[in-house]
Design an enzyme around this catalytic site. Structure first.
Site, PDB file in Angstrom:
ATOM      1  CG  PHE A   8     -67.895 -41.387 -34.165  1.00  0.00           C
ATOM      2  CD1 PHE A   8     -66.859 -40.720 -34.658  1.00  0.00           C
ATOM      3  CD2 PHE A   8     -67.648 -42.648 -33.660  1.00  0.00           C
ATOM      4  CE1 PHE A   8     -65.693 -41.811 -35.220  1.00  0.00           C
ATOM      5  CE2 PHE A   8     -66.656 -43.519 -33.821  1.00  0.00           C
ATOM      6  CZ  PHE A   8     -65.713 -42.977 -34.702  1.00  0.00           C
ATOM      7  CB  VAL A 115     -77.860 -35.731 -54.213  1.00  0.00           C
ATOM      8  CG1 VAL A 115     -78.565 -36.130 -55.070  1.00  0.00           C
ATOM      9  CG2 VAL A 115     -78.270 -34.643 -53.607  1.00  0.00           C
ATOM     10  N   GLY A 117     -75.220 -40.753 -51.888  1.00  0.00           N
ATOM     11  CA  GLY A 117     -74.482 -41.364 -51.331  1.00  0.00           C
ATOM     12  C   GLY A 117     -73.052 -41.533 -51.621  1.00  0.00           C
ATOM     13  CE  LYS A 188     -80.642 -39.230 -50.687  1.00  0.00           C
ATOM     14  NZ  LYS A 188     -80.989 -40.757 -50.840  1.00  0.00           N
TER      15      LYS A 188
END
Ligand code: HSE
Length: 379
Positions: A8, A115, A117, A188
């Site tokens: 969280f 990869v 965002g 990524k």
């Protein structure tokens, strides 16, 4: 859809907020270490409470890090739950294990947010492959470093101050070395190349050079020649396998990459039918990243039950066949550098064409002699 949320933090809270607004899914349990008032009624500190809860069909992992994320994702898949994660470290490092487990269990494993965002990059890479052959993936894959480079091109600014700002905005990794030295981008690139080329690349085998040592003086010299410096990752299909690397790169100030501002990313693929197709958007931050996580959940609701690629053949990148010119700044030039130097530029020199394999190996070793050295490919 009943979601068990692992974590969280910046992204976890974003996912929670977006799911709260929907009628087709709910977060029914959240794994957190400390108590948080907003989610007190559904919190647990025991991950088993989620894996053993038969009513939870999908686990969303947004804790980050390798461990215990790997063990938790494995446990969730083994329990027959779909998994959505934004964790590029764990997907890159345990690519074969996790994709094979998801396949064996017939559940979805999705990581679109890992990869780019908030950019729908991996889903479109997967979509392209249904019809076409991808020959290259490349681009700006890190919001923090683009934010830093963009600011440094706009005005002289202290590297540390602008990095701190990127951290405050929630773009940077917990340890921002992963951004500025390239590890985050390499993960990524590994995931993108694996999916694009049905490969299994070991991320450690991809050579890289980050932006830790770039100076205002370097940027001024680049701008005097009409260049913009961006940290660019590339993986290319070759005759015998794949080439893959990442390095600061000087692009013409009219190039698409040159125009990428702030924390935005620009990721492209080349494919045989389509040619180049580029995806631009916010590569980091709470709500952009959470959007791709929730989109993955929506795809699962719509019946998605797979990973983005079906095969993963081990491959070792070979960059000996790719060559270009470089800018090199060092206070400890050696005979090799002198032998390839063609001219000076600012405090550095410009070389003739050198193979990427050779230059990145030299640059990595050279940092032991001159820790402030900087290189940039010239495209
Ligand atoms: N630290 C990463 C970035 C977050 O700056 O792009 C998104 O992966």
């Amino acid at each position: 859809m009943k979601i068990g949320l692992l974590g969280f933090g910046v992204v976890g809270k974003g996912v929670y907020d977006q799911v709260q607004k929907r009628g087709d899914m709910e977060v029914s349990r959240v794994l957190v270490r400390r108590s948080i008032e907003e989610i007190a009624a559904i919190s647990t500190a025991n991950a088993e409470d989620i894996f053993n809860d038969a009513s939870i069909d999908t686990v969303v992992e947004v804790m980050g890090g390798l461990h215990p994320a790997f063990e938790y994702i494995s446990a969730a898949l083994s329990a027959g739950k779909n998994v959505v994660t934004a964790n590029k470290a764990v997907i890159s490092a345990y690519y074969s294990e996790l994709t094979a487990l998801a396949k064996e269990k017939g559940v979805a494993l999705r990581c679109t947010a890992a990869v780019g965002g908030g950019i729908p990059w991996l889903v479109n890479l997967e979509r392209c492959k249904r019809l076409d052959t991808v020959t290259e993936v490349s681009g700006i894959m890190n919001g923090t470093t683009n934010y830093i480079m963009d600011a440094m091109h706009a005005a002289p600014v202290a590297f540390d101050a602008i990095l701190k700002k990127a951290q405050e905005l929630g773009y940077a990794e917990a340890d921002p070395s992963a951004d500025i030295d390239g590890d985050d981008i390499r993960r990524k690139l590994t995931i993108s190349a694996n999916i694009a080329f049905d490969a299994k690349l070991d991320e450690e085998s991809i050579p890289m050079f980050g932006i830790r040592t770039v100076t205002d003086g370097d940027i001024a010299a680049f701008q005097s020649r009409g260049y913009v410096c961006k940290l660019i990752a590339t993986a290319r299909k070759t005759e015998n396998g794949v080439a893959a690397w990442l390095e600061p790169t000087l692009v013409d100030n009219h190039a698409l990459e040159a125009a990428v501002p702030a924390n935005y990313n620009l990721i492209s693929f080349q494919s045989e039918y389509l040619g180049r197709q580029s995806y631009f958007g916010q590569g980091a931050g709470r709500y952009p990243t959470a959007s791709n996580v929730v989109q993955d959940c929506i795809d699962i609701l719509g019946g998605q039950r797979s990973f983005y690629a079906d095969k993963s053949e081990p491959m070792l990148p070979d960059n000996s066949g790719v060559a270009h010119r470089y800018y090199v700044r060092t206070c400890a030039a050696d005979a090799w550098l002198e032998s390839i130097t063609e001219e000076t530029l600012g405090d550095g020199v410009v070389t003739g064409a050198v193979s990427v394999a050779e230059m990145l190996a030299w640059a990595k070793a050279h940092l032991n002699k001159d820790s402030s050295a900087f290189i940039a490919a010239i495209r």
